[in-house]
Structure formats: C-alpha cells, structure tokens
Design a protein around this motif. Structure first.
Motif, PDB file in Angstrom:
ATOM      1  N   GLU A  69      30.132  34.672  44.122  1.00 57.69           N
ATOM      2  CA  GLU A  69      30.104  35.763  44.302  1.00 57.69           C
ATOM      3  C   GLU A  69      31.201  35.493  43.202  1.00 57.69           C
ATOM      4  O   GLU A  69      31.139  34.796  42.388  1.00 57.69           O
ATOM      5  CB  GLU A  69      31.850  35.833  45.558  1.00 57.69           C
ATOM      6  CG  GLU A  69      32.077  37.595  45.455  1.00 57.69           C
ATOM      7  CD  GLU A  69      30.702  38.249  45.719  1.00 57.69           C
ATOM      8  OE1 GLU A  69      30.844  40.062  44.880  1.00 57.69           O
ATOM      9  OE2 GLU A  69      29.902  38.338  46.007  1.00 57.69           O
ATOM     10  N   LYS A  70      31.082  36.690  41.902  1.00 60.16           N
ATOM     11  CA  LYS A  70      31.831  36.828  40.185  1.00 60.16           C
ATOM     12  C   LYS A  70      32.850  37.536  40.496  1.00 60.16           C
ATOM     13  O   LYS A  70      33.108  38.746  41.303  1.00 60.16           O
ATOM     14  CB  LYS A  70      31.368  36.811  39.485  1.00 60.16           C
ATOM     15  CG  LYS A  70      29.673  35.915  39.747  1.00 60.16           C
ATOM     16  CD  LYS A  70      29.837  35.066  38.742  1.00 60.16           C
ATOM     17  CE  LYS A  70      28.516  34.385  38.496  1.00 60.16           C
ATOM     18  NZ  LYS A  70      27.431  33.866  39.752  1.00 60.16           N
ATOM     19  N   PHE A  71      34.160  36.674  40.288  1.00 59.63           N
ATOM     20  CA  PHE A  71      35.048  37.659  40.298  1.00 59.63           C
ATOM     21  C   PHE A  71      35.600  38.443  38.294  1.00 59.63           C
ATOM     22  O   PHE A  71      35.728  36.443  37.788  1.00 59.63           O
ATOM     23  CB  PHE A  71      36.689  36.997  40.527  1.00 59.63           C
ATOM     24  CG  PHE A  71      36.520  37.081  42.154  1.00 59.63           C
ATOM     25  CD1 PHE A  71      36.516  37.673  42.911  1.00 59.63           C
ATOM     26  CD2 PHE A  71      36.118  35.990  42.254  1.00 59.63           C
ATOM     27  CE1 PHE A  71      35.882  37.415  44.174  1.00 59.63           C
ATOM     28  CE2 PHE A  71      35.306  35.903  43.733  1.00 59.63           C
ATOM     29  CZ  PHE A  71      35.801  36.486  44.784  1.00 59.63           C
ATOM     30  N   SER A  72      36.319  39.111  37.818  1.00 61.29           N
ATOM     31  CA  SER A  72      36.348  39.656  36.173  1.00 61.29           C
ATOM     32  C   SER A  72      37.516  39.351  36.103  1.00 61.29           C
ATOM     33  O   SER A  72      38.369  38.729  34.963  1.00 61.29           O
ATOM     34  CB  SER A  72      35.801  40.728  36.361  1.00 61.29           C
ATOM     35  OG  SER A  72      36.673  41.253  37.108  1.00 61.29           O
ATOM     36  N   THR A  73      38.794  39.460  37.024  1.00 60.52           N
ATOM     37  CA  THR A  73      39.654  38.842  36.576  1.00 60.52           C
ATOM     38  C   THR A  73      41.246  37.236  37.335  1.00 60.52           C
ATOM     39  O   THR A  73      39.937  37.550  38.382  1.00 60.52           O
ATOM     40  CB  THR A  73      40.892  40.085  36.805  1.00 60.52           C
ATOM     41  OG1 THR A  73      41.279  40.684  38.193  1.00 60.52           O
ATOM     42  CG2 THR A  73      40.460  40.700  35.820  1.00 60.52           C
ATOM     43  N   PHE A  74      41.129  36.715  36.814  1.00 59.75           N
ATOM     44  CA  PHE A  74      41.893  35.749  37.191  1.00 59.75           C
ATOM     45  C   PHE A  74      43.023  36.221  38.783  1.00 59.75           C
ATOM     46  O   PHE A  74      43.267  35.958  39.441  1.00 59.75           O
ATOM     47  CB  PHE A  74      42.763  34.686  36.613  1.00 59.75           C
ATOM     48  CG  PHE A  74      43.617  33.585  36.328  1.00 59.75           C
ATOM     49  CD1 PHE A  74      42.568  32.778  37.363  1.00 59.75           C
ATOM     50  CD2 PHE A  74      44.737  33.284  36.875  1.00 59.75           C
ATOM     51  CE1 PHE A  74      42.744  31.612  37.869  1.00 59.75           C
ATOM     52  CE2 PHE A  74      45.515  32.318  37.587  1.00 59.75           C
ATOM     53  CZ  PHE A  74      44.762  31.276  37.887  1.00 59.75           C
ATOM     54  N   ASP A  75      43.236  37.508  38.134  1.00 65.91           N
ATOM     55  CA  ASP A  75      44.255  37.584  39.410  1.00 65.91           C
ATOM     56  C   ASP A  75      43.406  38.227  40.876  1.00 65.91           C
ATOM     57  O   ASP A  75      43.619  37.851  41.548  1.00 65.91           O
ATOM     58  CB  ASP A  75      45.617  39.109  38.424  1.00 65.91           C
ATOM     59  CG  ASP A  75      46.224  38.922  37.989  1.00 65.91           C
ATOM     60  OD1 ASP A  75      47.032  37.519  37.960  1.00 65.91           O
ATOM     61  OD2 ASP A  75      46.578  39.628  37.743  1.00 65.91           O
ATOM     62  N   HIS A  76      42.183  38.659  40.056  1.00 64.67           N
ATOM     63  CA  HIS A  76      41.830  39.002  42.246  1.00 64.67           C
ATOM     64  C   HIS A  76      40.980  37.825  42.514  1.00 64.67           C
ATOM     65  O   HIS A  76      41.000  37.876  43.200  1.00 64.67           O
ATOM     66  CB  HIS A  76      40.364  39.839  40.986  1.00 64.67           C
ATOM     67  CG  HIS A  76      39.566  41.163  42.456  1.00 64.67           C
ATOM     68  ND1 HIS A  76      38.558  40.625  42.338  1.00 64.67           N
ATOM     69  CD2 HIS A  76      39.787  40.695  43.898  1.00 64.67           C
ATOM     70  CE1 HIS A  76      38.292  41.291  43.309  1.00 64.67           C
ATOM     71  NE2 HIS A  76      38.870  41.250  44.358  1.00 64.67           N
ATOM     72  N   VAL A  77      40.274  37.179  41.314  1.00 63.89           N
ATOM     73  CA  VAL A  77      39.977  35.866  42.370  1.00 63.89           C
ATOM     74  C   VAL A  77      41.013  35.078  43.148  1.00 63.89           C
ATOM     75  O   VAL A  77      40.641  34.104  44.122  1.00 63.89           O
ATOM     76  CB  VAL A  77      39.661  34.807  41.264  1.00 63.89           C
ATOM     77  CG1 VAL A  77      40.104  33.965  40.177  1.00 63.89           C
ATOM     78  CG2 VAL A  77      38.258  33.260  41.854  1.00 63.89           C
ATOM     79  N   SER A  78      42.092  35.123  42.255  1.00 65.03           N
ATOM     80  CA  SER A  78      43.320  34.213  43.356  1.00 65.03           C
ATOM     81  C   SER A  78      44.115  34.863  44.218  1.00 65.03           C
ATOM     82  O   SER A  78      43.970  34.554  45.296  1.00 65.03           O
ATOM     83  CB  SER A  78      44.480  34.148  41.821  1.00 65.03           C
ATOM     84  OG  SER A  78      44.580  33.600  40.689  1.00 65.03           O
TER      85      SER A  78
END
Length: 80
Positions: free
Chosen positions: A36-45
C-alpha cells in the motif's frame, strides 16, 4: 511522494485489505511495489501507529528518497 510500511523483523510490507471495518485491515506482501502506498508522511505515520499490530516493529520507507523512519515513542523519526 510515496511511503510504505515494512515489518522490521520479517521484512514484509503492508497492503490494505480493502475492508475499512477491520481493526488491522492490512496483510503482508513481499515487495514494496505490491505494498500500500501512502502519499503523505502524516498519513503513513498515523496508519503505522494506529492500525498496525502494536507488537510488531515497523519502519516507514520513503520510496523516492529511500529515507527510513522508525518509531520513537509516539512518532516516527528519521533512522540514523
């Protein structure tokens, strides 16, 4: 940007199941291109902290810069 979550111990990556009703809606895959790819560091964190198994050790990998982030307390910081 594209971020993925990897289990530090078994080197597997996470892929979303498509079910938003589960507590842990992710399963293991073998490569970052299948993860799964996340576009922002905030979201993936947020996902790595709140939706991943708390008993496993996770890292976040920025696929564009190859920077690696590890959990330190309640946040992810650049490894190093």
């Amino acid at each position: 940007m594209a971020f993925v979550i990897q289990d530090i111990d078994n080197q597997k990556y996470l892929k979303h199941t498509g079910n938003h009703e589960e507590d842990h809606p992710y399963y293991d895959v073998n490569s970052p291109d299948k993860a799964e790819k996340f576009s922002t560091f905030d979201h993936v964190s947020y996902v790595a902290f709140w939706y991943c198994d708390m008993f496993r050790n996770w890292r976040i990998i920025d696929l564009e810069t190859n920077n690696i982030y590890v959990k330190e307390g309640r946040k992810f910081v650049l490894e190093g």
